[in-house]
Design a protein around this motif. Structure first.
Motif, mmCIF file in Angstrom:
data_model
loop_
_atom_site.group_PDB
_atom_site.id
_atom_site.type_symbol
_atom_site.label_atom_id
_atom_site.label_comp_id
_atom_site.label_asym_id
_atom_site.label_seq_id
_atom_site.Cartn_x
_atom_site.Cartn_y
_atom_site.Cartn_z
ATOM 1 N N SER A 1 0.846 -1.185 0.000
ATOM 2 C CA SER A 1 0.000 0.000 0.000
ATOM 3 C C SER A 1 0.884 1.238 0.000
ATOM 4 C CB SER A 1 -0.961 -0.024 1.189
ATOM 5 O OG SER A 1 -2.005 0.916 1.006
ATOM 6 N N TYR B 1 -2.632 -1.592 -3.571
ATOM 7 C CA TYR B 1 -3.727 -0.630 -3.340
ATOM 8 C C TYR B 1 -5.110 -1.221 -3.598
ATOM 9 C CZ TYR B 1 0.051 2.858 -4.064
ATOM 10 O OH TYR B 1 1.208 3.583 -4.030
ATOM 11 N N SER C 1 -7.956 0.022 -1.326
ATOM 12 C CA SER C 1 -8.218 1.460 -1.291
ATOM 13 C C SER C 1 -8.543 2.055 -2.660
ATOM 14 C CB SER C 1 -7.019 2.201 -0.691
ATOM 15 O OG SER C 1 -5.826 1.855 -1.370
#
Length: 571
Positions: free
Chosen positions: A313, A340, A343
């Protein structure tokens, strides 16, 4: 223990760190006409910057005044002018978003009042200078102090400590929330004792830069110079780690056995990086990134070595970017299918992975770490659960953080099941004189119907600190900020606004391969968040749309060229 001295200083006139202790400015008014760029003996300059009819309502324009520039705004039929750059990283505000009396930065979302220049949302600390605007016939004239044109930053007028005020406000923490709380208290005229106690050896610094520039020092990252805290009587005490809080006796005890009594308390201790409890985790050169000292160690150890980063991340990806070209090899190990993923979604994550791979960074996804192996007490390899062994002279753990609230266990403060401190929309805990802010706060988020969230964004922590300070002073101001964050990989920036936990669909506009796109995150038929690359100021437009209380339906972004930003100009 160290920190700023308690030197007295004036709260008016020139302020430390640049800018003025008080701001000027004002709307357009009648006045005498001067030639463009004319200077006066008093250090002011004024210029005819445009004709009245040159600007439409709701328009911004960057104008020249002598040797400087200003942002000229026409809104609600009136002209105003402030500094032309964002006080955070210097973005041109003319490329930002104007709505309801404020302009939002196109890069990171900071907001400035177009009349006063005051900063209203973050990141950044300083306000913008505001300039006098006059209308004389058809001419729009801007008058400014020459010094204000040289600096695009202004520090608000701040109070100092008065011996007559016996109240003590204690701030435990050294990040964005802590720094903003301390400054806001003084800006709002609080003359009692302000103590900021941090476990760090450094004064408050810009933590967002740590993973992007590992070699940085605490001094180079500092939000303010030491004399700032001295002048405004903010008593910063470093190397003070809280051990316990007695909310009955209004006392915080620290690991060095010192105790501080308070009348009001802000807890803003941030997060503690997660560790891996697996064989070999005690080997040297397995590092966590939390402080400048951590970063410096990583930078020194990783140079010319094989670097393995556990976690795909924001921290992991930025650290990998830093080491490209400095390390022999850089590998990222991630549990998801793409970086990622949780998110930013699968498609965006895949595009960013391709960017990293094009720079020679290797990915091992859908992978878990089984153990670390080493020689002479130092890590030499990372072994994955599928048996693969990755050579490693340095291993960086970037697997998230947990709230640093262990010292609150017996405090009587209400914590949620993830150990975040439960607060209301005033950042107040279940104890009326105790507030919590930043990464440790479980708070109601306005843009998702007051649903409780815990958000680890620098921007949100800054706003938390400000709101906590205002409510410590009895102003009853609710937190209404829109989450906004950013990351940077090889000179390419991702911007994001909103809150997309549990998103059901991602609608992409633009070209992912060219890294020029807008990603809309959909839940229950509404856009809950927007991310972009090379598409400014779309993310700031979305943030301002949410801030104005409006929703964006999925149906409004389905055309080839969505025109939803027009809503911002609708009164």
């Amino acid at each position: 223990m160290g920190g700023a001295a308690s030197k007295k200083g004036s709260a008016s006139g020139d302020a430390p760190d640049g800018g003025k202790g008080s701001g000027g400015g004002g709307g357009a008014s009648g006045g005498s006409k001067k030639a463009a760029g004319a200077s006066s003996p008093g250090g002011t300059v004024e210029a005819v910057v445009c004709k009245v009819e040159d600007m439409k309502d709701g328009e911004m324009k960057e104008v020249e005044i002598g040797k400087g520039k200003a942002l000229l705004v026409k809104e609600f039929g009136e002209f105003s002018a402030i500094g032309h750059k964002c006080t955070h990283y210097g973005a041109p505000l003319v490329k930002g978003v104007l709505c309801n009396g404020r302009v939002r930065c196109p890069w990171h979302g900071a907001c400035f009042n177009t009349k006063t220049g005051d900063i209203e949302d973050f990141p950044g600390l300083d306000s913008s200078p505001a300039f006098e605007v006059k209308v004389d016939g058809d001419n729009v004239i801007v008058k400014a102090n020459s010094k204000d044109l040289e600096s695009h930053k202004r520090i608000k007028t701040m109070a100092c400590h008065s011996p007559e005020e016996e109240k003590t406000i204690l701030i435990v923490g050294g990040g964005a929330a802590a720094a903003l709380c301390a400054e806001t208290l003084r800006q709002e005229g609080f003359k009692g004792c302000v103590i900021l106690a941090t476990k760090e050896v450094n004064l408050p610094y810009d933590r967002t830069k740590l993973s992007k520039a590992l070699e940085s020092t605490g001094e180079s990252l500092a939000l303010r110079k030491p004399d700032f805290y001295s002048v405004y009587d903010i008593d910063v005490r470093t190397e003070m780690e809280a051990k316990s809080v007695d909310t009955g006796m209004n006392t915080v005890t620290f690991t060095n056995e010192q105790s501080i009594n308070y009348d009001q308390l802000l807890v803003a201790t941030g997060g503690t990086p997660r560790k891996l409890d697996i064989p070999g985790s005690d080997l040297k050169n397995i590092c966590l990134l939390r402080t400048p000292e951590d970063g410096k160690t990583m930078a020194e150890v990783g140079k010319g070595k094989d670097v393995v980063i556990i976690g795909s991340s924001f921290i992991g990806m930025e650290v990998a970017t830093y080491f490209q070209g400095k390390a022999t090899s850089v590998s990222i190990v991630g549990r998801g299918s793409v970086p990622y993923g949780a998110s930013l979604g699968e498609e965006v994550g895949k595009a960013l992975q391709k960017l990293m791979e094009s720079k020679g960074i290797k990915f091992y996804m859908n992978a878990n770490t089984a153990e670390f192996k080493g020689e002479d007490g130092q890590v030499t390899s990372v072994v994955l659960q599928d048996g693969q062994s990755l050579p490693a002279g340095l291993c960086v753990l970037g697997i998230g953080v947990v709230p640093a609230t262990g010292f609150l266990e017996d405090s009587g403060l209400v914590l949620n099941n993830k150990k975040a401190v439960t607060v209301d929309k005033f950042m107040r805990t279940n104890k009326p004189n105790v507030f919590a802010a930043g990464d440790i706060a479980d708070f109601p988020l306005c843009c998702i119907g007051e649903e409780r969230v815990n958000i680890g964004h620098w921007q949100m922590a800054s706003q938390h600190g400000r709101i906590a300070a205002l409510n410590m002073l009895g102003q009853e101001v609710e937190v209404e900020s829109i989450p906004y964050f950013w990351t940077s990989l090889f000179g390419k920036s991702v911007r994001y606004a909103g809150y997309c936990a549990g998103f059901e669909e991602v609608v992409i506009k633009g070209n992912l391969d060219e890294l020029k796109f807008v990603a809309y995150y959909i839940k229950d038929g509404k856009v809950t968040a927007v991310a972009s690359m090379s598409s400014d100021p779309i993310v700031s437009q979305f943030a301002e749309l949410l801030a104005s209380g409006k929703d964006l339906a999925k149906s409004e972004i389905e055309s080839d060229e969505p025109d939803w930003p027009k809503q911002l100009s609708e009164k």
